[in-house]
Design an enzyme around this catalytic site. Structure first.
Site, PDB file in Angstrom:
ATOM      1  N   ASP A 182       0.893  -1.129   0.007  1.00 15.50           N
ATOM      2  CA  ASP A 182      -0.069  -0.001   0.002  1.00 15.50           C
ATOM      3  C   ASP A 182       0.993   1.235  -0.008  1.00 15.50           C
ATOM      4  O   ASP A 182       1.208   1.772   0.928  1.00 15.50           O
ATOM      5  CB  ASP A 182      -0.916  -0.004   1.226  1.00 15.50           C
ATOM      6  CG  ASP A 182      -2.098   0.910   1.316  1.00 15.50           C
ATOM      7  OD1 ASP A 182      -2.322   1.867  -0.033  1.00 15.50           O
ATOM      8  OD2 ASP A 182      -2.915   1.313   2.212  1.00 15.50           O
TER       9      ASP A 182
ATOM     10  N   ASN B 291      10.802  -7.223  -7.921  1.00 17.20           N
ATOM     11  CA  ASN B 291      10.502  -5.802  -8.246  1.00 17.20           C
ATOM     12  C   ASN B 291      11.572  -4.811  -8.441  1.00 17.20           C
ATOM     13  O   ASN B 291      12.614  -4.995  -7.786  1.00 17.20           O
ATOM     14  CB  ASN B 291       9.237  -5.460  -7.389  1.00 17.20           C
ATOM     15  CG  ASN B 291      10.161  -4.518  -6.200  1.00 17.20           C
ATOM     16  OD1 ASN B 291      10.331  -3.447  -6.507  1.00 17.20           O
ATOM     17  ND2 ASN B 291      10.360  -5.307  -4.953  1.00 17.20           N
TER      18      ASN B 291
ATOM     19  N   GLY C 271      11.078   1.250  -8.165  1.00 21.92           N
ATOM     20  CA  GLY C 271      11.696   2.548  -7.897  1.00 21.92           C
ATOM     21  C   GLY C 271      10.928   3.639  -7.046  1.00 21.92           C
ATOM     22  O   GLY C 271      10.815   4.679  -7.498  1.00 21.92           O
ATOM     23  N   PHE C 272      10.493   3.176  -6.227  1.00 22.11           N
ATOM     24  CA  PHE C 272       9.685   4.304  -5.206  1.00 22.11           C
ATOM     25  C   PHE C 272       8.703   5.011  -6.016  1.00 22.11           C
ATOM     26  O   PHE C 272       8.566   6.336  -6.028  1.00 22.11           O
ATOM     27  CB  PHE C 272      10.870   5.304  -4.549  1.00 22.11           C
ATOM     28  CG  PHE C 272      11.352   4.548  -3.704  1.00 22.11           C
ATOM     29  CD1 PHE C 272      11.163   3.318  -3.086  1.00 22.11           C
ATOM     30  CD2 PHE C 272      12.365   5.311  -2.821  1.00 22.11           C
ATOM     31  CE1 PHE C 272      12.127   2.718  -2.108  1.00 22.11           C
ATOM     32  CE2 PHE C 272      13.265   4.965  -1.829  1.00 22.11           C
ATOM     33  CZ  PHE C 272      13.045   3.513  -1.608  1.00 22.11           C
TER      34      PHE C 272
ATOM     35  N   SER D 139      16.521  -0.291  -0.348  1.00 24.91           N
ATOM     36  CA  SER D 139      15.530  -0.802  -1.704  1.00 24.91           C
ATOM     37  C   SER D 139      16.966  -0.800  -2.586  1.00 24.91           C
ATOM     38  O   SER D 139      17.643   0.132  -2.937  1.00 24.91           O
ATOM     39  CB  SER D 139      14.835   0.355  -2.124  1.00 24.91           C
ATOM     40  OG  SER D 139      14.330  -0.142  -3.414  1.00 24.91           O
TER      41      SER D 139
ATOM     42  N   ASN E 235      16.331  -0.402  -5.707  1.00 25.99           N
ATOM     43  CA  ASN E 235      15.894   0.232  -7.134  1.00 25.99           C
ATOM     44  C   ASN E 235      16.042   1.505  -7.230  1.00 25.99           C
ATOM     45  O   ASN E 235      15.594   2.049  -8.052  1.00 25.99           O
ATOM     46  CB  ASN E 235      14.426  -0.194  -7.109  1.00 25.99           C
ATOM     47  CG  ASN E 235      14.137  -1.883  -7.274  1.00 25.99           C
ATOM     48  OD1 ASN E 235      14.943  -2.752  -7.875  1.00 25.99           O
ATOM     49  ND2 ASN E 235      13.298  -2.401  -6.457  1.00 25.99           N
ATOM     50  N   THR E 236      16.568   2.219  -6.097  1.00 22.97           N
ATOM     51  CA  THR E 236      16.766   3.599  -6.391  1.00 22.97           C
ATOM     52  C   THR E 236      18.547   3.688  -6.433  1.00 22.97           C
ATOM     53  O   THR E 236      19.221   3.226  -5.475  1.00 22.97           O
ATOM     54  CB  THR E 236      16.313   4.490  -5.133  1.00 22.97           C
ATOM     55  OG1 THR E 236      14.956   4.492  -5.181  1.00 22.97           O
ATOM     56  CG2 THR E 236      16.966   6.034  -5.102  1.00 22.97           C
TER      57      THR E 236
ATOM     58  N   LYS F 201      15.551   0.019   8.103  1.00 21.39           N
ATOM     59  CA  LYS F 201      15.149  -0.945   7.308  1.00 21.39           C
ATOM     60  C   LYS F 201      16.418  -1.411   6.448  1.00 21.39           C
ATOM     61  O   LYS F 201      17.117  -0.462   5.890  1.00 21.39           O
ATOM     62  CB  LYS F 201      14.014  -0.851   6.327  1.00 21.39           C
ATOM     63  CG  LYS F 201      13.791  -2.243   5.395  1.00 21.39           C
ATOM     64  CD  LYS F 201      12.474  -2.202   4.907  1.00 21.39           C
ATOM     65  CE  LYS F 201      11.937  -3.483   4.383  1.00 21.39           C
ATOM     66  NZ  LYS F 201      10.785  -3.496   3.734  1.00 21.39           N
TER      67      LYS F 201
ATOM     68  N   ASN G  54      15.181  -6.098   3.951  1.00 23.42           N
ATOM     69  CA  ASN G  54      14.438  -5.674   2.727  1.00 23.42           C
ATOM     70  C   ASN G  54      14.640  -6.830   1.568  1.00 23.42           C
ATOM     71  O   ASN G  54      15.389  -7.903   1.809  1.00 23.42           O
ATOM     72  CB  ASN G  54      15.297  -4.461   1.964  1.00 23.42           C
ATOM     73  CG  ASN G  54      14.239  -3.277   1.280  1.00 23.42           C
ATOM     74  OD1 ASN G  54      13.554  -4.007   0.484  1.00 23.42           O
ATOM     75  ND2 ASN G  54      14.147  -2.184   1.549  1.00 23.42           N
TER      76      ASN G  54
ATOM     77  N   TYR H  96       4.571 -10.230   2.818  1.00 20.81           N
ATOM     78  CA  TYR H  96       4.094  -9.313   1.500  1.00 20.81           C
ATOM     79  C   TYR H  96       4.088 -10.440   0.691  1.00 20.81           C
ATOM     80  O   TYR H  96       3.159 -10.742   0.290  1.00 20.81           O
ATOM     81  CB  TYR H  96       5.507  -8.359   1.094  1.00 20.81           C
ATOM     82  CG  TYR H  96       5.267  -7.656  -0.025  1.00 20.81           C
ATOM     83  CD1 TYR H  96       5.203  -8.091  -1.139  1.00 20.81           C
ATOM     84  CD2 TYR H  96       5.408  -6.258   0.170  1.00 20.81           C
ATOM     85  CE1 TYR H  96       4.900  -7.373  -2.434  1.00 20.81           C
ATOM     86  CE2 TYR H  96       5.093  -5.415  -1.230  1.00 20.81           C
ATOM     87  CZ  TYR H  96       4.932  -6.226  -2.390  1.00 20.81           C
ATOM     88  OH  TYR H  96       4.970  -5.449  -3.452  1.00 20.81           O
TER      89      TYR H  96
END
Length: 365
Positions: free
Chosen positions: A72, A118, A121-122, A183, A185-186, A226, A255, A326
């Site tokens: 979410d 995934n 990318g935020f 993360s 992805n950044t 995290k 993560n 998740y």
């Protein structure tokens, strides 16, 4: 059964991200309908059990199973998720300015590995819109954490200002906050897990939390960090040392991973963070090490590959006070929460424990 027989086959025929949006939008709609919350609670709600309730950081957790960040992202379906049997949930990751995230497709299922990859990318609507969404949720029935990050365009040297901006915009709406520096992805985000960058970031976050606390009053709100599962042993030791010294309230481990060990599905070639079953053991190992490094004094939320009550229990025995799901939710549906809670009660009883707190970290001493 309803999920596995009807919803899952339908959703798994769709593009994963479209299925994700459909689920969030659906939960949002049902959560806002008259009688909608009661319907969800009657189908999936998990009764509170005295063995599993905990009070941490001044917050009450009716059970230890939470929803990890990323599902979410924009806090659209908090009302709906709150009725499914979670003990708490995270929303986000949110960044100060809205951003579209990476190019599509960016979410991939690996069914035979019970995993997802995934590289979102935020992607999110930004703090202003999230604040409006959280405003609309009204009275909370479970603690809601806001997971904060930095915009892709913000250089690491100025990263702390983005985290500060998120806290300023959302302080009154979150029950606690999670600093996401892990993360994959950044670009370069994970570099913030180390040395002076991490010290500077956590010092800014802590200072801003204190400023907001003074301004708004009430109880001080906890902040967790995290961390990634891909830190080397030396890096993990250093990172945890800095977190301990910074006065942060707790750690989320872990993560997603960049590892692809043992994967079978063709999507293993996709770039991004891997979540699900392949992460189970590694995240438990990290939890155990973090518990040892902090002498069990810093509460840990365990995340990574929790599909069964035994998976959850292994993380609790390794040192986690709470756990998050998740990927398993995508594969198993919301019935998973009731099964984990019931299974945990049985496992505690089998080991002669009367409360979950007695099991935390017993494998790490």
């Amino acid at each position: 059964m309803l999920y596995k027989k009807l919803a899952k086959p339908f959703l798994f025929r769709m593009d994963p991200e479209k299925a994700h949006h459909l689920t969030i939008d659906g939960l949002s709609v049902v959560g806002n309908l008259p009688g909608g919350k009661q319907l969800l609670k009657s189908m999936y709600g998990v009764p509170e059990s005295p063995q599993l309730t905990q009070d941490l950081w001044g917050l009450h957790f009716g059970n230890p199973v939470g929803l990890a960040a990323g599902l979410d992202k924009n806090a659209k379906a908090v009302k709906g998720f709150s009725q499914l049997g979670f003990g708490f949930m995270e929303v986000g990751t949110i960044t100060p300015k809205p951003q579209p995230g990476n190019e599509l497709p960016r979410l991939f299922r690996l069914p035979e590995d019970r995993a997802l990859i995934n590289r979102m990318g935020f992607n999110n609507v930004g703090t202003a819109e999230m604040a409006q969404n959280l405003e609309k949720t009204g009275k909370r029935v479970i603690p809601v954490a806001v997971n904060i990050g930095k915009n892709k365009s913000t250089p690491n040297e100025q990263a702390e200002e983005d985290y500060r901006a998120c806290i300023i915009a959302l302080y009154t709406y979150g029950d606690f906050f999670v600093v996401n520096i892990s993360s994959p992805n950044t670009p370069d985000l994970r570099n913030l897990q180390h040395g002076d960058d991490l010290k500077r970031l956590l010092s800014t976050v802590r200072d801003e939390m204190q400023v907001q606390h003074k301004k708004h009053g009430g109880a001080a709100k906890p902040v967790l960090v995290k961390i990634a599962p891909d830190l080397t042993d030396d890096e993990l030791d250093l990172t945890v040392q800095i977190i301990k010294e910074s006065g942060i309230s707790g750690i989320i481990a872990t993560n997603t991973t960049l590892s692809r060990d043992g994967l079978r599905h063709a999507n293993r070639e996709q770039a991004g963070g891997l979540s699900g079953l392949p992460l189970t053991k590694r995240s438990t190992d990290v939890i155990r090490r973090v518990y040892q490094l902090t002498d069990g004094k810093l509460p840990i939320i365990g995340a990574g590959g929790i599909f069964t009550a035994q998976d959850a229990y292994d993380k609790i025995r390794a040192g986690a006070s709470l756990i998050e799901v998740y990927t398993a939710l995508i594969y198993e549906g919301p019935g998973l929460l009731g099964r984990i809670n019931k299974g945990l009660q049985e496992l505690l009883k089998k080991d002669g424990f009367t409360h979950i707190s007695q099991a935390i970290g017993v494998d790490s001493h």
